[in-house]
Design an enzyme around this catalytic site. Sequence first.
Site, PDB file in Angstrom:
ATOM      1  N   HIS A  58       0.814  -1.227   0.000  1.00 57.51           N
ATOM      2  CA  HIS A  58       0.000   0.000   0.000  1.00 57.51           C
ATOM      3  C   HIS A  58       0.842   1.269   0.000  1.00 57.51           C
ATOM      4  O   HIS A  58       0.322   2.352  -0.268  1.00 57.51           O
ATOM      5  CB  HIS A  58      -0.971  -0.003   1.187  1.00 57.51           C
ATOM      6  CG  HIS A  58      -0.365   0.432   2.488  1.00 57.51           C
ATOM      7  ND1 HIS A  58       0.283  -0.438   3.348  1.00 57.51           N
ATOM      8  CD2 HIS A  58      -0.301   1.651   3.091  1.00 57.51           C
ATOM      9  CE1 HIS A  58       0.697   0.221   4.414  1.00 57.51           C
ATOM     10  NE2 HIS A  58       0.361   1.481   4.281  1.00 57.51           N
ATOM     11  N   ASP A  88      -0.803  -7.262   1.355  1.00 58.00           N
ATOM     12  CA  ASP A  88      -0.084  -5.991   1.470  1.00 58.00           C
ATOM     13  C   ASP A  88       1.431  -6.184   1.365  1.00 58.00           C
ATOM     14  O   ASP A  88       2.198  -5.582   2.112  1.00 58.00           O
ATOM     15  CB  ASP A  88      -0.434  -5.272   2.782  1.00 58.00           C
ATOM     16  CG  ASP A  88      -0.019  -3.796   2.740  1.00 58.00           C
ATOM     17  OD1 ASP A  88       0.014  -3.227   1.640  1.00 58.00           O
ATOM     18  OD2 ASP A  88       0.296  -3.227   3.808  1.00 58.00           O
ATOM     19  N   SER A 165       5.644   1.401   7.658  1.00 54.11           N
ATOM     20  CA  SER A 165       5.088   0.208   7.019  1.00 54.11           C
ATOM     21  C   SER A 165       6.076  -0.346   5.998  1.00 54.11           C
ATOM     22  O   SER A 165       6.665   0.397   5.204  1.00 54.11           O
ATOM     23  CB  SER A 165       3.766   0.529   6.316  1.00 54.11           C
ATOM     24  OG  SER A 165       2.720   0.647   7.248  1.00 54.11           O
TER      25      SER A 165
END
Length: 314
Positions: A58, A88, A165
């Site tokens: 993402h 993801d 992330s």
Amino acid sequence: MTAPRTAERAASTLVALSTELADAVERAGRWTVAIHARRRIPSSGVVWRPGVVVAASHTIRRDEDISLTLPDGTSVPATLAGRDPSTDLAVFRLPDDAPVATPATLAPNDALRVGALVLAVGRPGDDVTASLGAISALGGEWRTWQGGRVDRFVRLDLAIYDGFSGGSLVDAGGRVLGVNTSGLTRSAPIAIPVSTVTRVADELLAKGHVRRGYAGVAVQPVEIPERLVREHALPAETALLVVAVEPGGPADRAGILIGDILVALDGAPLREPTDLLAGLSGRAPVDVRLVRGGAPVTVSLTPGERPARGGRGR
């Protein structure tokens, strides 16, 4: 003298812990890279094996013109080998002439423990950064809202800052327990465990995408009248109403119609759309038990392969 000695021992223990955690961050920083594939803050990635970097899908906003900042500060171009939004995860290949970067030291699956102190390590820029917390919950295999299979649910009690992330979750020894992401849940951050990352990375490197079972239907959960449940010995009081069928798709070829109520797949109840996705992971035909016009019907469905991009059917 007992109290001062106790305080000294406590201080010594705290200093030792602090040093150990700082060492773990320094070690993890050797395989943590910055990924420049979006505006503003770079995201993080992990050198999973020589020449291969994994990241959070993402955070990757473009497929080309991507560069990475390696731990030594070198900027290199990277090629997107593939991505799997359902877990993801994205995978990059480094050029053959890129400086050698240390690959991650991976922890075994049984290293995940509730309450263990852990560190989220990222590189949202030139320097490595870290966040300290704990593993707050562990669960078994689960399906993401897009149908991706994650081997274990790992919920974290720590902060995932902007750019974190795609970075690694490490233990006090600096071993990687998983890849951090805020893109799969709307509440607490989670980590994708090592086994899932390795499995998905292998498939992306081999094929560029992850095979996802495809039926070519859109469904929504519905409650089944209690009378029908009793009369036909249905496995659950909730099933899946077919609201759309893709012409020529696997479900259409199997004879599934709009308005059918799907109740079981190879005997396993279908309560949520993710149950259907889970049952379509293989290539072999599956028996779909459904209710049509108040009567039970069983059809055989051969799953297709969901398009890598586009398509909204399950």
